[in-house]
Design an enzyme around this catalytic site. Structure first.
Site, PDB file in Angstrom:
ATOM      1  N   CYS A  16       1.332  10.813 -13.374  1.00 48.56           N
ATOM      2  CA  CYS A  16       0.952  12.161 -13.808  1.00 48.56           C
ATOM      3  C   CYS A  16       0.644  12.913 -12.505  1.00 48.56           C
ATOM      4  O   CYS A  16       0.060  12.499 -11.470  1.00 48.56           O
ATOM      5  CB  CYS A  16      -0.181  11.995 -14.834  1.00 48.56           C
ATOM      6  N   ARG A  70       6.683  12.124  -8.192  1.00 45.46           N
ATOM      7  CA  ARG A  70       5.800  10.943  -8.786  1.00 45.46           C
ATOM      8  C   ARG A  70       6.473  10.334  -9.947  1.00 45.46           C
ATOM      9  O   ARG A  70       6.073   9.436 -10.578  1.00 45.46           O
ATOM     10  CB  ARG A  70       4.484  11.661  -8.956  1.00 45.46           C
ATOM     11  N   TRP A  81       3.604  11.287 -17.087  1.00 43.21           N
ATOM     12  CA  TRP A  81       4.282  10.025 -17.343  1.00 43.21           C
ATOM     13  C   TRP A  81       3.785   9.394 -18.162  1.00 43.21           C
ATOM     14  O   TRP A  81       2.689   8.805 -18.207  1.00 43.21           O
ATOM     15  CB  TRP A  81       4.122   9.361 -15.837  1.00 43.21           C
ATOM     16  N   ASN A 102      -4.922  12.662 -15.717  1.00 41.51           N
ATOM     17  CA  ASN A 102      -4.138  11.735 -15.149  1.00 41.51           C
ATOM     18  C   ASN A 102      -5.002  10.412 -15.230  1.00 41.51           C
ATOM     19  O   ASN A 102      -6.302  10.335 -14.857  1.00 41.51           O
ATOM     20  CB  ASN A 102      -3.979  11.970 -13.658  1.00 41.51           C
ATOM     21  N   GLY A 103      -4.536   9.246 -16.008  1.00 40.11           N
ATOM     22  CA  GLY A 103      -5.606   7.648 -15.892  1.00 40.11           C
ATOM     23  C   GLY A 103      -5.296   7.523 -17.165  1.00 40.11           C
ATOM     24  O   GLY A 103      -4.484   7.819 -18.259  1.00 40.11           O
ATOM     25  N   GLU A 158      12.696  -9.041  -3.443  1.00 41.93           N
ATOM     26  CA  GLU A 158      12.778  -7.303  -3.315  1.00 41.93           C
ATOM     27  C   GLU A 158      14.194  -6.713  -3.325  1.00 41.93           C
ATOM     28  O   GLU A 158      14.413  -6.064  -4.186  1.00 41.93           O
ATOM     29  CB  GLU A 158      12.350  -7.051  -1.776  1.00 41.93           C
ATOM     30  N   LYS A 182      14.939  -4.040  -6.298  1.00 46.30           N
ATOM     31  CA  LYS A 182      15.901  -2.931  -5.890  1.00 46.30           C
ATOM     32  C   LYS A 182      16.816  -2.775  -6.904  1.00 46.30           C
ATOM     33  O   LYS A 182      17.060  -1.514  -7.547  1.00 46.30           O
ATOM     34  CB  LYS A 182      16.332  -2.885  -4.362  1.00 46.30           C
ATOM     35  N   GLU A 188      15.581  -1.934 -10.566  1.00 43.39           N
ATOM     36  CA  GLU A 188      14.634  -0.584 -10.440  1.00 43.39           C
ATOM     37  C   GLU A 188      15.948   0.573 -10.553  1.00 43.39           C
ATOM     38  O   GLU A 188      15.416   1.639 -11.045  1.00 43.39           O
ATOM     39  CB  GLU A 188      13.468  -0.469  -9.887  1.00 43.39           C
ATOM     40  N   HIS A 208      16.247 -26.993  -9.403  1.00 43.60           N
ATOM     41  CA  HIS A 208      15.040 -27.273  -9.997  1.00 43.60           C
ATOM     42  C   HIS A 208      15.063 -26.603 -11.542  1.00 43.60           C
ATOM     43  O   HIS A 208      14.106 -26.310 -11.922  1.00 43.60           O
ATOM     44  CB  HIS A 208      13.551 -27.252  -9.563  1.00 43.60           C
ATOM     45  N   LYS A 217       6.412   6.782  -8.880  1.00 42.20           N
ATOM     46  CA  LYS A 217       6.418   6.620  -7.316  1.00 42.20           C
ATOM     47  C   LYS A 217       5.001   6.106  -7.274  1.00 42.20           C
ATOM     48  O   LYS A 217       4.831   5.339  -6.342  1.00 42.20           O
ATOM     49  CB  LYS A 217       6.487   7.982  -6.617  1.00 42.20           C
TER      50      LYS A 217
HETATM   51  C1  AGP Z   1       9.181  -0.293  -5.240  1.00 37.91           C
HETATM   52  O1  AGP Z   1      10.659   0.442  -5.100  1.00 37.91           O
HETATM   53  C2  AGP Z   1       8.510   0.359  -6.412  1.00 37.91           C
HETATM   54  N1  AGP Z   1       8.838   1.581  -6.585  1.00 37.91           N
HETATM   55  C3  AGP Z   1       7.459  -0.122  -6.598  1.00 37.91           C
HETATM   56  O2  AGP Z   1       7.305  -1.723  -6.820  1.00 37.91           O
HETATM   57  C4  AGP Z   1       6.262   0.001  -5.549  1.00 37.91           C
HETATM   58  O3  AGP Z   1       6.397  -0.610  -4.516  1.00 37.91           O
HETATM   59  C5  AGP Z   1       5.031  -0.317  -6.084  1.00 37.91           C
HETATM   60  O4  AGP Z   1       4.481   0.301  -7.297  1.00 37.91           O
HETATM   61  C6  AGP Z   1       3.875  -0.307  -5.270  1.00 37.91           C
HETATM   62  O5  AGP Z   1       3.690   1.161  -4.683  1.00 37.91           O
HETATM   63  P1  AGP Z   1       2.601   1.434  -3.360  1.00 37.91           P
HETATM   64  O6  AGP Z   1       3.079   0.630  -2.237  1.00 37.91           O
HETATM   65  O7  AGP Z   1       2.621   2.848  -3.510  1.00 37.91           O
HETATM   66  O8  AGP Z   1       1.135   0.746  -3.677  1.00 37.91           O
END
Ligand code: AGP
Length: 606
Positions: free
Chosen positions: A2, A27, A74, A99-100, A479, A483, A486, A502, A601
């Site tokens: 948010c 965000r 959000w 926010n929270g 990672e 990618k 997401e 395994h 974000k």
């Molecule tokens: C990464 O592509 C994602 N958007 C997400 O996993 C992100 O890395 C994670 O939320 C951590 O965010 P930060 O590095 O701002 O703490």
């Protein structure tokens, strides 16, 4: 996450608020709204979807008033709807944005409904508006009303409240979620982060946890939870007058992939002292005192810690534990073997990571914050800050921040190893020279878009994919899978290549895409035999590798090569084709590349 914005003392503040909300779009959000006080009455506009929908509603019937608050939501509690969008209004008298998460919102709501309060949303946040109505009805002044509300709520919050009873002010409070107060010449502002306000003012006051404040046009009064006035020093933040823009690229993510040579070069510069030596922002004595490191992070940043563990243990001989931040402080970890905690976070605001760092600090560990936002909460609370200099990262999927984190972590590992006498100056300087060569190599890897486009087209048809890597390329496989997931919403899983036999090899069936990361490192032969096992069972191998490793695998359906590089740096360089593959696959799928569904974000809730 948010976004919160507010203004008091600005003519036609709704336009100022909308413009500031646009600076928080990165965000991630699913609805938005603005409320002002006009002629003694609350005036509210809310819309589902992008800010353009709110803008349209405001153009149709503008909001008048010189005090107002706005919000991009959000969804956490309650679905995406106009009723659940913020601001929330109670009794046509009080409006709030939040926010929270108010953890005890159900209990509060039941108590208030029992005495006649009518709720109109499914959100936790709405209880704040009703609590303020109740406190103002009890005749409390704004500060006393705020203390009473804060005494009843549990959980993380950054909220702003305004009331027709006190139309000359905003009331704000924070606990764990960030909030900045902007001090202008004839107006004051509030924002979830300074980026939202820096075109209005660069003079910013950051609230600390449990602070609350009364914000008027001529200034702010900050108080601690018990009502004691407190002076939070105003700081001058970096100017960012314009909206961050895409610079001619289709997406922020595409732009940020291309910014990686600079991001790496600037981050390396920040880790190089005036004599040209790699530094870790600490003295050699401080580095020598480090004998065990816990690294806490989330998502992509967590995978950066897992890669760094290979470097730190191999070069410096210091044991490293990599912890998923959201698990760490809840599992009662044994912290005795470690004396240092490194919290890694692009935003510096991920609540999971911040809570994990706080737990480590409470357990007596020294804390290091490795962040991309200099004035973020993690940066302000850590004992030492290791900065990445990637510049603002707007695309929700992290790219340049990830390779900048790896650059800083490799520099840290080298400085630590040298201070502890595990490597000599010559070795340290050799690695330093290799890192200095990275921007050029990454620049060459950025030329792979055309080579990867047909591979992405194929991959976009898949329902599922595996990513395999061995050694320091195993976390890069995790990672790469993240990618793809997401961005393109295709299910993908990363595995250690050696782990396939395994169990996971049972997943292999004819035509299943297997993205394989390979470098000419000490485990290359073993990794390539793991790939052969997958290929022999019908897996379609997509090989992302160093040029000199291509001979190892003659059965791949696609081969993408990057220039040869020191094995230590392979995870950084091979991240580039993995990012490009995920980006182009998402473009093929037509997903919202910069703001993928359900994602934010910066995740400032637990
Ligand atoms: C990464 O592509 C994602 N958007 C997400 O996993 C992100 O890395 C994670 O939320 C951590 O965010 P930060 O590095 O701002 O703490």
């Amino acid at each position: 996450m948010c976004g919160i914005v507010g203004a008091v003392g600005h003519e036609q503040c709704s336009e100022v608020i909308l413009d500031a909300l646009k600076r928080l779009e990165y965000r991630g959000y699913d609805s938005s709204g603005i409320v002002t006080i006009n002629d003694g009455a609350i005036a509210l506009k809310r819309a589902v979807g992008k800010l353009a929908n709110l803008d349209k509603a405001l153009r149709a019937s503008p909001l008048i008033g010189d005090v107002g608050i706005g919000h991009t939501r959000w969804a956490t509690h309650g679905g995406v709807s106009t009723e659940n969008a913020h601001p929330h209004v109670a009794a046509d008298r009080v409006a709030i944005v939040h926010n929270g998460i108010i953890e005890n919102h159900r209990t509060i709501r039941r108590r208030l409904e029992a005495v006649g309060h009518k709720f109109f949303s499914d959100t936790d946040s709405e209880v704040l508006a009703h609590l303020f109505v109740e406190a103002l009805d009890a005749g409390l002044d704004p500060a006393a009303a705020t203390r009473r509300v804060l005494a009843e709520i549990d959980g993380a919050y950054a909220f702003a409240m305004m009331s027709i009873d006190h139309p000359d002010m905003l009331i704000v409070a924070r606990n764990a979620s960030p909030l900045a107060l902007g001090i202008g010449d004839a107006a004051c502002y509030i924002g979830s982060d300074a980026i939202a306000l820096s075109h209005l003012t660069r003079k910013v006051v950051y609230l600390e946890d449990h602070d609350y404040a009364l914000v008027r046009a001529d200034g702010v009064s900050v108080y601690q939870a018990d009502g004691t006035p407190v002076n939070r020093e105003a700081v001058m933040v970096a100017a960012s007058p314009g909206l961050v823009d895409k610079g001619g690229y289709r997406h922020y993510m595409e732009k940020e992939i291309h910014e990686q040579p600079d991001a790496i070069a600037h981050s390396l510069a920040a880790m190089t002292d005036e004599s040209g030596r790699l530094t870790a922002k600490m003295s050699d004595d401080e580095l020598r005192s480090i004998n065990g490191i816990v690294m806490v992070a989330a998502g992509t940043s967590h995978y950066a810690t897992q890669i760094a563990r290979y470097w730190i243990e191999a070069l410096a001989g210091v044991p490293v534990a990599c912890e998923v931040a959201s698990e760490y402080h809840y599992r009662q970890p044994v912290t005795a073997p470690y004396d240092t905690a490194i919290a890694i976070s692009q935003s510096g605001e991920s609540l999971d990571t911040m809570m994990a760092m706080r737990h480590a600090a409470k357990s007596g560990l020294k804390t290091i914050g490795l962040v991309n936002v200099a004035d973020s909460t993690i940066a302000r609370e850590a004992d030492t800050v290791l900065p990445t200099r990637a510049g603002p990262e707007i695309g929700v999927a992290s790219t340049k921040a990830f390779t900048a984190q790896l650059t800083v972590l490799l520099c840290f590992a080298v400085a630590l190893a040298r201070a502890k006498g595990q490597i000599d100056i010559a070795r340290a300087e050799t690695i330093h020279a290799e890192i200095q060569g990275l921007p050029r190599l990454v620049g060459k890897a950025l030329g792979l878009f055309d080579a990867i486009r047909p591979v992405a087209h194929q991959l976009s048809q898949a329902k599922s994919a595996l990513y395999l890597g061995r050694g320091a390329l195993y976390p890069l496989a995790l990672e790469g899978a993240l990618k793809l997931k997401e961005l393109s919403y295709i299910h993908a899983e990363g595995f250690a290549s050696g782990e396939m036999k395994h169990g996971p090899i049972a997943l292999i069936e004819d035509g299943l895409p297997v993205v394989a990361l390979l470098a000419a490192d000490t485990v290359m032969t073993k990794a390539s035999s793991n790939l052969r096992e997958a290929s022999a069972r019908g897996g379609k191998i997509i090989l992302l590798c160093e040029a000199r490793a291509t001979d190892e695998v003659d059965y791949a359906s696609a081969v993408v090569t990057v220039p040869d590089v020191d094995p230590l740096l392979a995870p950084i360089l091979l991240a580039i084709p993995a990012q490009i593959l995920a980006y182009l696959t998402a473009v093929e799928k037509g997903t919202d590349v910069d703001q993928p569904r359900n994602l934010a974000k910066s995740v400032t809730v637990e």
